[in-house]
Design a protein around this motif. Structure first.
Motif, short mmCIF file in Angstrom:
data_model
loop_
_atom_site.label_atom_id
_atom_site.label_comp_id
_atom_site.label_asym_id
_atom_site.label_seq_id
_atom_site.Cartn_x
_atom_site.Cartn_y
_atom_site.Cartn_z
N VAL A 1 0.83 -1.30 0.05
CA VAL A 1 0.12 -0.02 0.07
C VAL A 1 0.95 1.41 0.01
O VAL A 1 1.72 1.36 0.75
N PHE B 1 -9.29 2.66 6.52
CA PHE B 1 -8.27 1.95 5.66
C PHE B 1 -8.80 0.67 5.23
O PHE B 1 -8.46 0.44 4.11
N ALA C 1 -2.62 7.76 -4.44
CA ALA C 1 -2.65 6.37 -3.69
C ALA C 1 -2.70 5.28 -4.69
O ALA C 1 -3.10 5.34 -5.70
N SER D 1 -13.23 5.85 -1.13
CA SER D 1 -12.15 6.14 -2.10
C SER D 1 -10.94 6.90 -1.42
O SER D 1 -11.40 7.62 -0.41
N PRO D 2 -9.55 6.73 -1.65
CA PRO D 2 -8.79 7.73 -1.13
C PRO D 2 -8.86 9.04 -1.61
O PRO D 2 -9.64 9.34 -2.57
N ILE E 1 -10.87 1.42 2.25
CA ILE E 1 -10.35 2.06 1.13
C ILE E 1 -9.53 0.83 0.22
O ILE E 1 -9.99 0.86 -0.97
N ILE E 2 -8.84 0.01 1.25
CA ILE E 2 -8.19 -0.97 0.42
C ILE E 2 -9.31 -1.99 -0.17
O ILE E 2 -8.69 -2.73 -1.19
N ILE F 1 -1.89 6.24 0.96
CA ILE F 1 -3.57 6.30 1.22
C ILE F 1 -3.80 7.40 2.20
O ILE F 1 -3.36 7.44 3.12
N THR F 2 -4.55 8.37 1.67
CA THR F 2 -5.01 9.16 2.84
C THR F 2 -6.51 9.47 2.53
O THR F 2 -7.19 8.95 1.42
N ARG F 3 -7.24 9.80 3.77
CA ARG F 3 -8.65 9.96 3.51
C ARG F 3 -8.86 10.94 4.57
O ARG F 3 -8.59 10.82 5.50
N ALA G 1 -5.83 -0.56 -7.15
CA ALA G 1 -6.25 0.75 -6.62
C ALA G 1 -7.39 1.18 -7.64
O ALA G 1 -7.59 0.89 -8.88
N TRP H 1 -2.25 0.84 -4.66
CA TRP H 1 -1.93 -0.52 -3.82
C TRP H 1 -2.11 -1.64 -4.75
O TRP H 1 -2.88 -1.74 -5.54
#
Ligand code: ATP
Ligand code: MG
Lengths: 332, 328
Positions: B33, B72, B87, B81-82, B75-76, B36-38, B97, B89
Motif C-alpha cells: 500500500v 483503511f 494512492a 475512495s482515497p 479503502i483497500i 493512502i489518505t482519507r 487501486a 496499492w
C-alpha cells in the motif's frame, strides 16, 4: 332484481374477472414488480409507466407495420431502453432516489402520451383506438373468426375484442412468465437478488457485481410490465390516463395481498383483487340507492375501499396471504 | 490455497529479519500500500505512507478508537475512495487501486465488517452459499438452466456444512440469520467469507461480542486458516489475543502507522505507548511482563493524580462552606 338473480349475476361477473385478459395483464406487471420490490428491494413506483410504454411501443409499431411480432419486440426493446436510462444513474444511489425517479418516469410517459405534441403517433388524449392495432393479433387466431362461445355463464366471442383467443394467449403468457420468474428466483442468481435486498455492501464484499444484477432485475421486471401493458390494451385502446399512478398502486395492492417475495403471490393477489372489486361494485350498485351514490361515484367509492384495504393489509398482514412472516420480520 | 508450502518457523524466521519500523519492507508481501489518505471534512482519518503485508502471516492492525483502521480497510477493499489521487496499492502483484469492491473480493481479498452485515431475511445456509464465488448459476443466462448449476450447488452445500460445523453454527443452518445473536452473526460473517477460499481475509474486530470460550476455538480457526496458506489481516482491541496469534503487528494512531513489529516487542515501543495513553488510560495492553511494569507505573501516576484532585475538591468545598458561613 331478486336475490337469486343477483347471486347469479355476481358469480358470473366474478368468474368473468377471473378469466379476464385485464387480470392476466396485471398479473404480468405484478410478477415484474415482485422481482423489483419483493426480491431485489427496488421500490419501483412507476410500474404502470412500463406498462404504458410497452403498450405504446406495441400499438404504434403494429399500426404502422401490421406485424404483431414486431410490435411485441418493440414493446420489449423500449422497456429495456427505458430501464437502462432509468437505472444507470440511479441504481448506484440510495434506494429513495431510484423510487423518486421511477415516479417521475411514469408521469413523463403518461404526459407525453397525453400531450397533443405527438398526437399523430399517440393520439393525444384520445389515445390509440383498438381497431388500429388489434387486427394482426386477431388474424393470428386459429379459432373461428365469427361467433361466440359460452362456457357456463360466461359468453365471449371466439376471436376479436375481449375474446377467448385473447384470454388463452394472455393466460398462456402468464404461465410462461411465471415459470421464468420461478426459475430465476429459485436460482443462485435469485439468491444474489435477495442478498441485495438485505444488504448491498455485504453482497459486494462477497464478490458479486451488485450494480449489474440490480440492472438485470430492473430490466426483466420492466419487460414483464411492458408485456402486461401489451395484453392490457389488446382488448381496448391505448390511453395514457388508463395506466397512471393509480394503476401502479393497484399492482402493489395485488402484490402485497398475495404476498411479496413469493412466486404465486402476484397471481393469487391479482385474482383476488379483481374478484373482490367486481363483487364489491356489484353489491354497491344493487343495494346502495342511486340517490346516495350515482354511477360515477361507485368506482370512486370502490377505490376508497381498496385504499383502506391496502392500509389494513400492510398493518395487519404485511406478508400477504402467501408471504413468510418470519422472512418479513427482519425486513427494515 | 492448500498447496501453499507453509512453514511457520520459516515465516517467523523471515519476519525476524524485518526492521521494526513503520512501513518496513517484507520478504514476500501479498499487499503493498502506498500513500493512502482519507479526509473527512477537516480531519484526516487515514494517512498511510507505505505498508506491506507479509503473505501467509497473521498480521494484526491495532490502534485506539478512531485511529482509522476501519477507514483503511474500507479503502483497500474498494468500499471507500482515497482522498488523493497518488494512492496506489497492489495485491498479489496486481494493481487494484480504484477497483470496485466486488472486484477486490474476486481478486481474493475478502473482508468482514466491524458492524456485522448478516443477510437477515435469508437462512444461515443461504448466507453461506452466497459467499461462494464459484457458482456459475449466479449469472443470469445460466440461472434458468438449472441442470447447469445444481451439481455445483451440491458441492457448495457440503462445503458450507463443513464450515458451519467448524464455526458451531450447524444446528442454525435453516434459521434466518436475523434470529442469530450478535456473536453468532460475527461467526457467520467469517464463515461466509471463507466460502470463496480467499487468498487474504481481512477481519474487522472478529471477536467483538464473541464469548471467551468460543474465542479460543475461533483463534484456532484463524491460525488454521493461516496454516493452510491464507493471509490474515485483522483489527482487534484485545491485546491478549493479538499477542497470542499474530505473527506481526501494525499499530495505527490518528491515521498514521506509528509502529510495526513482532507481537512480543511492539508493545514496548514508545510510540505505541504514547498512542494508547493518549486516549486509553485504562486500556489493558496485554500480559507482556515489561508492559505490566509500565502500566503499574502509569497506574501509580494516575492514583496520585486522583488523590491530588480529591484534595483540591475538599479544599474547594471547605472554601465554599466558609464563604456561606460568612454571609450568614
Ligand atoms: N463517514 C465518515 N464521515 C466522517 N468521519 C468519519 C467517517 N468515517 C470515519 N470517520 C472518522 O474517521 C476517523 C477514523 O475512524 P475509523 O472508523 O476508521 O476508526 P477505527 O480505527 O476503526 O476505530 P474503532 O477502533 O473505534 O473501530 C474517526 O475520527 C471517525 O470519526
Ligand atoms: Mg473500526
Amino acid at each position: 332484481m331478486d336475490f337469486g338473480q343477483f347471486l347469479v349475476q355476481l358469480l358470473t361477473d366474478a368468474g368473468g374477472s377471473l378469466v379476464s385478459a385485464v387480470t392476466a395483464a396485471f398479473v404480468l406487471a405484478a410478477i415484474g414488480l415482485n422481482l423489483h420490490f419483493g426480491y431485489t428491494g427496488l421500490i419501483n413506483i412507476g410500474q404502470a409507466g412500463f406498462m404504458l410504454l410497452g403498450a405504446y411501443g406495441f400499438a404504434i409499431t403494429v399500426e404502422y407495420s401490421g406485424d404483431f411480432w414486431l410490435g411485441l419486440l418493440v414493446a420489449i426493446v423500449v422497456a429495456i431502453i427505458a430501464a437502462l436510462i432509468l437505472g444507470l444513474p440511479t441504481l448506484r444511489l440510495r434506494g429513495d432516489y431510484f423510487s423518486i425517479v421511477t415516479i417521475a418516469f411514469a408521469e413523463i410517459i403518461r404526459m407525453i402520451g397525453d400531450s397533443p405534441a405527438l398526437q399523430s403517433l399517440t393520439g393525444g388524449p384520445v389515445g390509440i383506438q383498438g381497431f388500429k392495432f388489434q387486427g394482426p393479433f386477431v388474424a393470428l387466431s386459429p379459432l373461428p373468426h365469427e361467433g361466440t362461445l359460452s362456457l357456463g355463464p360466461l359468453t365471449a366471442p371466439y376471436t376479436g375484442g375481449d375474446s377467448w383467443w385473447l384470454r388463452i394467449v394472455t393466460w398462456g403468457a402468464v404461465v410462461i412468465i411465471a415459470l421464468i420468474a420461478l426459475l430465476l428466483v429459485k436460482s443462485p442468481w435469485g439468491r444474489v437478488l435477495r442478498g441485495i435486498r438485505e444488504d448491498e455492501d455485504a453482497v459486494r464484499s462477497l464478490g458479486k457485481n451488485v450494480n449489474l444484477v440490480k440492472m438485470q432485475s430492473l430490466i426483466i421486471g420492466a419487460v414483464f410490465g411492458a408485456l402486461g401493458g401489451v395484453f392490457y390494451v389488446l382488448s381496448g385502446s391505448v390511453q395514457a390516463d388508463g395506466l397512471g399512478r393509480s394503476q401502479t398502486f393497484l399492482i402493489y395492492t395485488c402484490l402485497l395481498l398475495g404476498g411479496a417475495a413469493t412466486v404465486f403471490g402476484p397471481i393469487l393477489g391479482s385474482l383476488l383483487y379483481f374478484v373482490f372489486t367486481t363483487i364489491l361494485t356489484d353489491v354497491v350498485t344493487t343495494y346502495v340507492p342511486h340517490t346516495v351514490m350515482n354511477v360515477t361515484q361507485i368506482p370512486q367509492f370502490v377505490w376508497i375501499l381498496v385504499g383502506v384495504g391496502l392500509m389494513l393489509l400492510v398493518i395487519f398482514r404485511p406478508q400477504g396471504i402467501l408471504g413468510n412472516k418470519r422472512e418479513l420480520n427482519f425486513i427494515g | 490455497m492448500t498447496d501453499y508450502p507453509y512453514d511457520r518457523t520459516a515465516l517467523r524466521a523471515e519476519l525476524a529479519t524485518v526492521d521494526e519500523l513503520p512501513g518496513s519492507a517484507k520478504p514476500e508481501p501479498i499487499l503493498i500500500v502506498d500513500r493512502i489518505t482519507r479526509r473527512f471534512g477537516g480531519i484526516t482519518a487515514v494517512d498511510v505512507e507505505h505498508l506491506e503485508v507479509q503473505r501467509g502471516a497473521i498480521t494484526a492492525l491495532i490502534g485506539p478508537n478512531g485511529a482509522g483502521k476501519t477507514t483503511f480497510f474500507n479503502i483497500i477493499t474498494g468500499f471507500d475512495s482515497p482522498s488523493a489521487k497518488e494512492a496506489r496499492w497492489r495485491f498479489q502483484g496486481e494493481t487494484i487501486a480504484s477497483a470496485s469492491s466486488f472486484k477486490v473480493a474476486r481478486a481474493g481479498m475478502v473482508r468482514t465488517f466491524q458492524l456485522t452485515k448478516a443477510l437477515s431475511a435469508m437462512t444461515v445456509l443461504d448466507n453461506m452459499l452466497l459467499g461462494s464465488q464459484a457458482q456459475a448459476g449466479e449469472r443470469l443466462l445460466r440461472s434458468v438452466f438449472w441442470p447447469s448449476w445444481t451439481g455445483r450447488e451440491k458441492q457448495l452445500v457440503e462445503k458450507a456444512d463443513e464450515l458451519l460445523e467448524r464455526f458451531t453454527l450447524h444446528d442454525k443452518r435453516e434459521d434466518y440469520a436475523g434470529s442469530l445473536s450478535g456473536g453468532q452473526r460475527k461467526l457467520l460473517e467469517m464463515a461466509r467469507a471463507l466460502m470463496s477460499d480467499p487468498a487474504m481475509i481481512m477481519l474487522d474486530e472478529p471477536m467483538a461480542g464473541v464469548n471467551p470460550a468460543l474465542t479460543q476455538s475461533l483463534l484456532g480457526h484463524i491460525q488454521d486458516l493461516r496454516d493452510r496458506g491464507t493471509t490474515v489481516l485483522f483489527v482487534e482491541h484485545d491485546m491478549h489475543m493479538v499477542q497470542h496469534i499474530s505473527d506481526w503487528v501494525v499499530v495505527m494512531a490518528e491515521g498514521k502507522i506509528v509502529a510495526e513489529g513482532r507481537p512480543g516487542s511492539v508493545m514496548k515501543n514508545q510510540a505505541v505507548i504514547d498512542a494508547y495513553l493518549g486516549s486509553h488510560h485504562d486500556q489493558d495492553l496485554g500480559d507482556d511482563a515489561v508492559l505490566e511494569e509500565d502500566f503499574d507505573e502509569l497506574a501509580k501516576v494516575e492514583e496520585t493524580e486522583r488523590e491530588v484532585e480529591e484534595e483540591k475538591l475538599e479544599e474547594y468545598v471547605e472554601a465554599v462552606r466558609e464563604a456561606e458561613g460568612e454571609e450568614n
